[in-house]
Scaffold this motif. Structure first.
Motif, PDB file in Angstrom:
ATOM      1  N   PHE A 100      -5.728   7.754 -10.491  1.00  0.00           N
ATOM      2  CA  PHE A 100      -6.261   6.800  -9.524  1.00  0.00           C
ATOM      3  C   PHE A 100      -5.304   6.645  -8.340  1.00  0.00           C
ATOM      4  O   PHE A 100      -5.718   6.706  -7.180  1.00  0.00           O
ATOM      5  N   ALA A 101      -4.011   6.450  -8.633  1.00  0.00           N
ATOM      6  CA  ALA A 101      -3.019   6.267  -7.566  1.00  0.00           C
ATOM      7  C   ALA A 101      -2.965   7.503  -6.674  1.00  0.00           C
ATOM      8  O   ALA A 101      -2.893   7.392  -5.451  1.00  0.00           O
ATOM      9  N   HIS A 102      -3.009   8.663  -7.288  1.00  0.00           N
ATOM     10  CA  HIS A 102      -2.948   9.898  -6.503  1.00  0.00           C
ATOM     11  C   HIS A 102      -4.222  10.107  -5.690  1.00  0.00           C
ATOM     12  O   HIS A 102      -4.165  10.464  -4.511  1.00  0.00           O
ATOM     13  N   ASN A 103      -5.383   9.899  -6.307  1.00  0.00           N
ATOM     14  CA  ASN A 103      -6.649  10.139  -5.623  1.00  0.00           C
ATOM     15  C   ASN A 103      -6.878   9.177  -4.459  1.00  0.00           C
ATOM     16  O   ASN A 103      -7.575   9.520  -3.501  1.00  0.00           O
ATOM     17  N   TRP A 104      -6.309   8.004  -4.527  1.00  0.00           N
ATOM     18  CA  TRP A 104      -6.478   7.030  -3.456  1.00  0.00           C
ATOM     19  C   TRP A 104      -5.503   7.243  -2.315  1.00  0.00           C
ATOM     20  O   TRP A 104      -5.483   6.505  -1.347  1.00  0.00           O
ATOM     21  N   ARG A 105      -4.670   8.291  -2.412  1.00  0.00           N
ATOM     22  CA  ARG A 105      -3.663   8.579  -1.400  1.00  0.00           C
ATOM     23  C   ARG A 105      -4.280   8.659  -0.001  1.00  0.00           C
ATOM     24  O   ARG A 105      -3.803   8.039   0.942  1.00  0.00           O
ATOM     25  N   PHE A 115       0.836  -1.205   0.000  1.00  0.00           N
ATOM     26  CA  PHE A 115       0.000   0.000   0.000  1.00  0.00           C
ATOM     27  C   PHE A 115       0.869   1.253   0.000  1.00  0.00           C
ATOM     28  O   PHE A 115       0.575   2.220  -0.685  1.00  0.00           O
ATOM     29  N   ASN A 163      -7.324   7.580   1.062  1.00  0.00           N
ATOM     30  CA  ASN A 163      -7.917   6.300   1.462  1.00  0.00           C
ATOM     31  C   ASN A 163      -6.839   5.278   1.806  1.00  0.00           C
ATOM     32  O   ASN A 163      -6.992   4.516   2.761  1.00  0.00           O
ATOM     33  N   ARG A 164      -5.768   5.263   1.020  1.00  0.00           N
ATOM     34  CA  ARG A 164      -4.660   4.335   1.303  1.00  0.00           C
ATOM     35  C   ARG A 164      -4.072   4.628   2.673  1.00  0.00           C
ATOM     36  O   ARG A 164      -3.773   3.715   3.442  1.00  0.00           O
ATOM     37  N   THR A 189       2.078   4.294  -5.163  1.00  0.00           N
ATOM     38  CA  THR A 189       2.379   5.404  -6.061  1.00  0.00           C
ATOM     39  C   THR A 189       3.709   5.161  -6.768  1.00  0.00           C
ATOM     40  O   THR A 189       3.844   5.437  -7.959  1.00  0.00           O
ATOM     41  N   GLN A 210       3.095   2.772  -9.549  1.00  0.00           N
ATOM     42  CA  GLN A 210       2.451   3.433 -10.676  1.00  0.00           C
ATOM     43  C   GLN A 210       3.466   4.228 -11.480  1.00  0.00           C
ATOM     44  O   GLN A 210       3.462   4.201 -12.706  1.00  0.00           O
TER      45      GLN A 210
END
Length: 93
Positions: free
Chosen positions: A49-54, A23, A56-57, A27, A30
């Motif tokens: 997607f990778a950035h926006n889930w920062r 997790f 939540n991750r 980034t 990616q």
């Protein structure tokens, strides 16, 4: 009454550490594969997607770290309890 069986809490801790690492490096992963996703918009979407889930991750990692620490503590306490029980059974009256 059934026996209480505790198996491989150390393995669970190791698995949680591996998940946490995955997790945390999402980034990085990616970025390493940037340009390998096919069309340009697919590459942009993967980055987005990778950035926006920062956020939540981060929450998920914090939860996994807390759970890992609790499992590790349970493993240590269980081992200490077994040690104390074995010692008490070996004591002579």
């Amino acid at each position: 009454m059934a026996d209480i069986v505790v198996r491989d809490l150390g393995g669970l801790v190791d698995d949680l550490n591996a998940l946490i690492e995955q997790f945390n490096s999402a980034t990085k992963f990616q970025n390493e594969f940037k340009g390998h996703w096919g069309q340009h918009n697919a590459n942009l979407s993967m980055g987005d997607f990778a950035h926006n889930w920062r956020i939540n991750r981060k929450k998920m990692v914090e939860s996994m770290e807390k759970f890992r620490d609790e499992v590790k503590s349970a493993e240590e306490n269980w081992a200490e309890g077994e040690r104390q029980l074995a010692a008490s059974l070996e004591e002579k009256p």
